[in-house]
Motif scaffolding. Structure first.
Motif, short mmCIF file in Angstrom:
data_model
loop_
_atom_site.label_atom_id
_atom_site.label_comp_id
_atom_site.label_asym_id
_atom_site.label_seq_id
_atom_site.Cartn_x
_atom_site.Cartn_y
_atom_site.Cartn_z
N ALA A 107 21.31 28.49 -19.87
CA ALA A 107 20.10 28.97 -19.25
C ALA A 107 19.81 30.44 -19.55
N GLU A 108 20.76 31.31 -19.31
CA GLU A 108 20.50 32.74 -19.41
C GLU A 108 20.69 33.26 -20.84
N VAL A 109 21.84 32.98 -21.41
CA VAL A 109 22.20 33.48 -22.74
C VAL A 109 22.78 32.32 -23.54
N THR A 110 22.27 32.11 -24.74
CA THR A 110 22.84 31.09 -25.61
C THR A 110 23.61 31.76 -26.74
N LYS A 111 24.33 30.95 -27.50
CA LYS A 111 25.19 31.49 -28.54
C LYS A 111 24.72 31.03 -29.92
N VAL A 112 25.08 31.82 -30.92
CA VAL A 112 24.77 31.47 -32.29
C VAL A 112 25.45 30.15 -32.65
N ASN A 113 24.70 29.25 -33.29
CA ASN A 113 25.16 27.94 -33.74
C ASN A 113 25.50 26.98 -32.60
N LEU A 114 25.11 27.33 -31.39
CA LEU A 114 25.33 26.43 -30.25
C LEU A 114 24.01 25.72 -29.93
N PRO A 115 23.96 24.38 -30.00
CA PRO A 115 22.72 23.68 -29.65
C PRO A 115 22.30 23.99 -28.21
N THR A 116 21.06 24.38 -28.05
CA THR A 116 20.50 24.68 -26.74
C THR A 116 19.55 23.55 -26.34
N TRP A 117 19.83 22.92 -25.23
CA TRP A 117 19.00 21.82 -24.75
C TRP A 117 17.74 22.38 -24.10
N ALA A 118 16.63 21.67 -24.27
CA ALA A 118 15.35 22.09 -23.68
C ALA A 118 14.65 20.88 -23.08
N TRP A 119 14.04 21.07 -21.92
CA TRP A 119 13.29 19.98 -21.29
C TRP A 119 12.31 20.55 -20.28
N LEU A 120 11.36 19.70 -19.89
CA LEU A 120 10.39 20.05 -18.86
C LEU A 120 10.62 19.18 -17.64
N ASP A 121 10.51 19.78 -16.48
CA ASP A 121 10.67 19.05 -15.23
C ASP A 121 9.50 18.09 -15.06
N LYS A 122 9.79 16.78 -15.03
CA LYS A 122 8.70 15.80 -14.98
C LYS A 122 7.94 15.86 -13.66
N THR A 123 8.54 16.43 -12.60
CA THR A 123 7.81 16.53 -11.34
C THR A 123 6.74 17.61 -11.40
N LYS A 124 6.87 18.53 -12.36
CA LYS A 124 5.91 19.63 -12.49
C LYS A 124 4.89 19.38 -13.59
N PHE A 125 5.13 18.38 -14.42
CA PHE A 125 4.21 18.08 -15.51
C PHE A 125 3.74 16.64 -15.40
N THR A 126 2.71 16.48 -14.60
CA THR A 126 2.11 15.17 -14.38
C THR A 126 0.63 15.25 -14.76
N ASP A 127 -0.06 14.12 -14.65
CA ASP A 127 -1.48 14.09 -14.99
C ASP A 127 -2.27 15.09 -14.14
#
Length: 296
Positions: free
Chosen positions: A154-174
């Protein structure tokens, strides 16, 4: 007068605010249109405009003359007292410009003077308001949630480390906005709905890889991307980034843009009909550090 209701002021919950949808391609909603007013509404509109123009300090004389002549035509000239004695028989049709696009050339094409129509008669001018035009006007008033993705780490990622990303489905609705017009013999409405369909990640540097390689993360079961959880460390994220170089003493500006599929329904159009897709996105800072090794 067209009235709007729905997510025009941030009706979709979000972190950090909302913003307007940007159409994909060259299409834009109408910058001007014609809509009906009752005789009483038109009378007040003209009298208010006349009073304001005459009493504004420093107003040019030609403006006062033009407004005076226009008022005379509808009050004591071609028409009599704004057709108030025929109020139940028809409506005035007036040109309206989108306030945010007032100076654009597209806003100047509705240049016909106000005209009277009997109930049931169709206006013979382009851009006379219809259910589809209402839908397009509603498009321009949709407020979409800020596109801030959740990252792991979340705060700091590392070189060559896969960083997961997603959107909260409760906040992104129609998100929907309804535009309605109920004046005289005109009773129409349209609801325009935006539905999130994909997320595009742009790392903010060429020294990075995205998952998938296109950077386009699609909706899966109502979720954009997949939340990280313990036990997934050795998996490739379905949506994410791998930075190949440290951000040094600064940060990278990760841009996350959601594409929204937009449709409308309304008077005479019960089945969802596509309008051009729209996008909305923003930047967020990402700190990337080298992985520190310990020498023994």
């Amino acid at each position: 007068m067209v009235r709007f209701s729905g997510a025009t002021e941030g009706g979709s919950e979000s972190r950090g605010g909302t913003g307007n949808v940007t159409p994909v391609g060259d299409w834009t909603p109408p910058a001007c249109w014609y809509e009906p007013r009752t005789a009483q509404e038109f009378s007040k509109y003209m009298e208010d405009m006349y009073t304001e123009t005459i009493n504004t300090p420093g107003q040019h004389s030609y403006a006062k003359t033009a407004v005076g002549q226009m008022r005379d035509m509808y009050k004591d000239g071609k028409y009599k007292n704004y057709n108030l004695d025929q109020a139940d028989e028809g409506t005035w049709w007036v040109a309206v410009r989108d306030e945010s696009r007032w100076m654009e050339p597209e806003a100047q094409v509705c240049n016909e003077l106000p005209f009277w129509l009997k109930n049931g008669d169709a206006p013979k001018v382009p851009n006379a308001v219809t259910p589809q035009i209402l839908a397009e006007l509603a498009y321009n008033r949709i407020k979409l949630p800020t596109t801030e993705v959740t990252l792991a780490p979340a705060e700091v990622t590392k070189v060559n480390l896969p960083t997961w990303a997603w959107l909260d489905k409760t906040k992104f609705t129609d998100v929907s906005v309804t535009a309605a017009l109920d004046v005289g013999g005109v009773h129409i409405q349209a609801t325009t709905t935006a539905r999130p369909v994909s997320l595009k990640l742009e790392p903010g540097t060429a020294d990075a890889e995205t998952y998938p390689a296109s950077g386009e993360c699609t909706i899966n079961g109502g979720t954009v991307g997949e939340p990280y959880a313990p036990g997934k460390a050795n998996r490739t994220p379905p949506c994410g980034i791998k930075y190949l170089r440290s951000s040094g003493n600064g940060t990278y500006r990760l841009r996350a843009t959601v594409t929204w599929q937009i449709t409308w329904t309304g008077t005479g159009n019960p089945n969802p009909t596509r309008l051009p897709d729209g996008t909305f996105g923003n930047d967020q800072a990402v700190t990337v550090q080298e992985i520190q090794s310990v020498n023994r």
